[in-house]
Design a protein around this motif. Structure first.
Motif, PDB file in Angstrom:
ATOM      1  N   SER A   1      17.082  34.631  16.130  1.00 30.88           N
ATOM      2  CA  SER A   1      18.170  33.641  16.546  1.00 30.88           C
ATOM      3  C   SER A   1      19.322  33.941  15.507  1.00 30.88           C
ATOM      4  N   THR A   2      20.692  33.861  16.180  1.00 30.79           N
ATOM      5  CA  THR A   2      21.787  34.212  15.207  1.00 30.79           C
ATOM      6  C   THR A   2      22.510  33.212  15.648  1.00 30.79           C
ATOM      7  N   ILE A   3      23.328  32.495  14.402  1.00 24.65           N
ATOM      8  CA  ILE A   3      24.353  31.349  14.379  1.00 24.65           C
ATOM      9  C   ILE A   3      25.536  32.342  13.663  1.00 24.65           C
ATOM     10  N   VAL A   4      26.514  31.960  14.328  1.00 27.15           N
ATOM     11  CA  VAL A   4      28.091  32.612  13.763  1.00 27.15           C
ATOM     12  C   VAL A   4      28.702  31.150  13.372  1.00 27.15           C
ATOM     13  N   PHE A   5      29.046  31.255  12.190  1.00 28.71           N
ATOM     14  CA  PHE A   5      29.969  30.095  11.944  1.00 28.71           C
ATOM     15  C   PHE A   5      31.540  30.758  11.603  1.00 28.71           C
ATOM     16  N   CYS A   6      32.342  30.309  12.542  1.00 28.58           N
ATOM     17  CA  CYS A   6      33.814  30.889  12.204  1.00 28.58           C
ATOM     18  C   CYS A   6      34.596  29.802  11.356  1.00 28.58           C
ATOM     19  N   SER A   7      35.551  30.560  10.659  1.00 22.53           N
ATOM     20  CA  SER A   7      36.327  29.649   9.863  1.00 22.53           C
ATOM     21  C   SER A   7      37.033  28.489  10.450  1.00 22.53           C
ATOM     22  N   ASN A   8      37.472  28.746  11.589  1.00 21.98           N
ATOM     23  CA  ASN A   8      38.130  27.813  12.469  1.00 21.98           C
ATOM     24  C   ASN A   8      37.386  26.537  13.263  1.00 21.98           C
ATOM     25  N   ARG A   9      36.103  26.674  12.391  1.00 25.03           N
ATOM     26  CA  ARG A   9      35.011  25.331  12.635  1.00 25.03           C
ATOM     27  C   ARG A   9      34.414  25.624  14.153  1.00 25.03           C
ATOM     28  N   SER A  10      34.639  26.724  14.788  1.00 23.38           N
ATOM     29  CA  SER A  10      33.713  27.030  16.003  1.00 23.38           C
ATOM     30  C   SER A  10      32.619  27.723  15.302  1.00 23.38           C
ATOM     31  N   PHE A  11      31.443  27.514  16.626  1.00 27.95           N
ATOM     32  CA  PHE A  11      30.250  28.542  16.165  1.00 27.95           C
ATOM     33  C   PHE A  11      29.688  28.996  17.527  1.00 27.95           C
ATOM     34  N   SER A  12      28.929  30.064  17.268  1.00 36.34           N
ATOM     35  CA  SER A  12      28.295  30.421  18.529  1.00 36.34           C
ATOM     36  C   SER A  12      26.672  30.707  18.125  1.00 36.34           C
ATOM     37  N   SER A  13      26.089  30.382  18.945  1.00 37.87           N
ATOM     38  CA  SER A  13      24.453  30.486  18.576  1.00 37.87           C
ATOM     39  C   SER A  13      23.743  31.298  19.735  1.00 37.87           C
ATOM     40  N   SER A  14      23.120  32.334  19.340  1.00 38.13           N
ATOM     41  CA  SER A  14      22.256  33.090  20.376  1.00 38.13           C
ATOM     42  C   SER A  14      21.023  33.245  20.329  1.00 38.13           C
ATOM     43  N   ASN A  15      20.022  33.219  21.028  1.00 41.93           N
ATOM     44  CA  ASN A  15      18.361  33.346  20.772  1.00 41.93           C
ATOM     45  C   ASN A  15      18.077  34.492  21.633  1.00 41.93           C
ATOM     46  N   SER A  16      17.287  35.599  21.284  1.00 43.47           N
ATOM     47  CA  SER A  16      16.667  36.629  22.079  1.00 43.47           C
ATOM     48  C   SER A  16      15.108  36.878  21.971  1.00 43.47           C
ATOM     49  N   SER A  17      14.544  37.057  22.842  1.00 48.19           N
ATOM     50  CA  SER A  17      13.222  37.352  22.567  1.00 48.19           C
ATOM     51  C   SER A  17      12.786  38.431  23.774  1.00 48.19           C
ATOM     52  N   TYR A  18      11.628  39.054  23.312  1.00 42.53           N
ATOM     53  CA  TYR A  18      10.889  39.907  24.061  1.00 42.53           C
ATOM     54  C   TYR A  18       9.423  40.106  23.906  1.00 42.53           C
ATOM     55  N   SER A  19       8.661  40.597  24.667  1.00 40.51           N
ATOM     56  CA  SER A  19       7.167  40.751  24.332  1.00 40.51           C
ATOM     57  C   SER A  19       6.727  41.944  25.443  1.00 40.51           C
ATOM     58  N   THR A  20       5.984  42.838  24.883  1.00 35.73           N
ATOM     59  CA  THR A  20       5.348  43.755  25.635  1.00 35.73           C
ATOM     60  C   THR A  20       3.963  44.128  25.413  1.00 35.73           C
ATOM     61  N   ILE A  21       3.198  44.166  26.632  1.00 40.28           N
ATOM     62  CA  ILE A  21       1.995  44.728  26.532  1.00 40.28           C
ATOM     63  C   ILE A  21       1.675  46.009  27.341  1.00 40.28           C
ATOM     64  N   SER A  22       0.688  46.850  26.647  1.00 39.61           N
ATOM     65  CA  SER A  22       0.476  47.971  27.063  1.00 39.61           C
ATOM     66  C   SER A  22      -1.108  48.213  26.514  1.00 39.61           C
ATOM     67  N   GLY A  23      -1.600  49.354  27.401  1.00 41.43           N
ATOM     68  CA  GLY A  23      -2.873  49.899  27.022  1.00 41.43           C
ATOM     69  C   GLY A  23      -3.439  50.638  28.151  1.00 41.43           C
ATOM     70  N   THR A  24      -4.691  51.008  28.189  1.00 41.16           N
ATOM     71  CA  THR A  24      -5.507  51.901  29.149  1.00 41.16           C
ATOM     72  C   THR A  24      -5.436  51.286  30.296  1.00 41.16           C
ATOM     73  N   GLY A  25      -4.871  51.806  31.357  1.00 42.56           N
ATOM     74  CA  GLY A  25      -4.691  51.349  32.684  1.00 42.56           C
ATOM     75  C   GLY A  25      -3.670  50.199  32.911  1.00 42.56           C
ATOM     76  N   LEU A  26      -2.893  49.772  31.977  1.00 44.24           N
ATOM     77  CA  LEU A  26      -1.857  48.991  32.028  1.00 44.24           C
ATOM     78  C   LEU A  26      -0.544  49.830  32.126  1.00 44.24           C
ATOM     79  N   ASP A  27       0.342  49.345  32.751  1.00 44.84           N
ATOM     80  CA  ASP A  27       1.711  49.934  32.665  1.00 44.84           C
ATOM     81  C   ASP A  27       2.496  49.017  31.780  1.00 44.84           C
ATOM     82  N   GLY A  28       3.342  49.522  30.956  1.00 42.73           N
ATOM     83  CA  GLY A  28       3.945  48.777  29.838  1.00 42.73           C
ATOM     84  C   GLY A  28       4.915  47.386  30.564  1.00 42.73           C
ATOM     85  N   ASN A  29       4.450  46.445  29.895  1.00 40.80           N
ATOM     86  CA  ASN A  29       5.045  44.939  30.611  1.00 40.80           C
ATOM     87  C   ASN A  29       5.819  44.593  29.670  1.00 40.80           C
ATOM     88  N   LEU A  30       7.175  44.095  29.985  1.00 42.61           N
ATOM     89  CA  LEU A  30       8.274  43.595  29.305  1.00 42.61           C
ATOM     90  C   LEU A  30       8.815  42.254  29.726  1.00 42.61           C
TER      91      LEU A  30
END
Length: 195
Positions: free
Chosen positions: A107-136
């Motif tokens: 999670s990122t929050i950017v606080f600009c000096s002009n009093r505006s802000f921008s927030s962003s959230n990102s996430s990912y998950s992967t599962i892999s293993g014998t007999g499994l293709d990578g899942n993202l």
């Protein structure tokens, strides 16, 4: 000032309840109003509660919060970043199968000096293993608005007004080199998004 009142009925834990609410409207830039409400069992007399909320409504005064110059300087032109990650894996005793998983979020929050802000959230998950293709699985979202750092009593608070009109107040503190806001732990860095 402008006022609205309402009588309400409902149930809680299977019991019939009633409520009285008073909304006080305020058209200042720092507070749009207050709602005072009392709730009692439907079978009880709530005259005293109604008198109490009316008395409270008459006694309300609005005090403009004081701007926190120190926190405005600490945050303006910088970003706060919070990261979390987890991984696990397991295999059978004979090594015939293996499964592993990883998840990460930031999670990122950017606080600009002009009093505006921008927030962003990102996430990912992967599962892999014998007999499994990578899942993202991956997700990203972002939002923005205006911010201010204010003092409410002995607390420093970041007030964030999002583009959709949502207003959130997040207590903020700094301990052991980290920033804590809204229950999350952040590190501070320079912003390449704005000054």
């Amino acid at each position: 000032g402008d006022q609205i009142s309402s009588s309400l009925t409902g149930s809680a834990n299977g019991a019939a309840i009633k409520g009285e609410a008073i909304g006080l409207l305020n058209n200042s830039g720092y507070c749009k109003g207050v709602i005072i409400m009392t709730v009692t069992l439907e079978s009880e007399n709530n005259t005293k509660q109604v008198e109490a909320i009316n008395s409270i409504a008459k006694s309300i005064t609005y005090t403009k919060p004081k701007e926190s110059e120190a926190w405005t300087q600490k945050l303006g032109g910088f970003k706060l970043v919070s990261r979390d990650s987890y991984s696990t894996n397991t295999s059978s005793p004979d090594g015939s199968y293996y499964v592993g998983g990883t998840s990460s979020s930031s999670s990122t929050i950017v606080f600009c000096s002009n009093r505006s802000f921008s927030s962003s959230n990102s996430s990912y998950s992967t599962i892999s293993g014998t007999g499994l293709d990578g899942n993202l699985n991956q997700s990203n979202d972002s939002d923005g608005g205006t911010w201010s750092a204010i003092e409410i009593g002995a607390n420093n608070v970041v007030k964030m007004i999002y583009a959709d009109g949502t207003v959130l107040y997040h207590p903020i503190s700094r301990e052991d080199g980290f920033y804590y806001m809204a229950g999350d732990k952040y590190t501070k860095g320079p912003s390449d998004y704005c000054e």
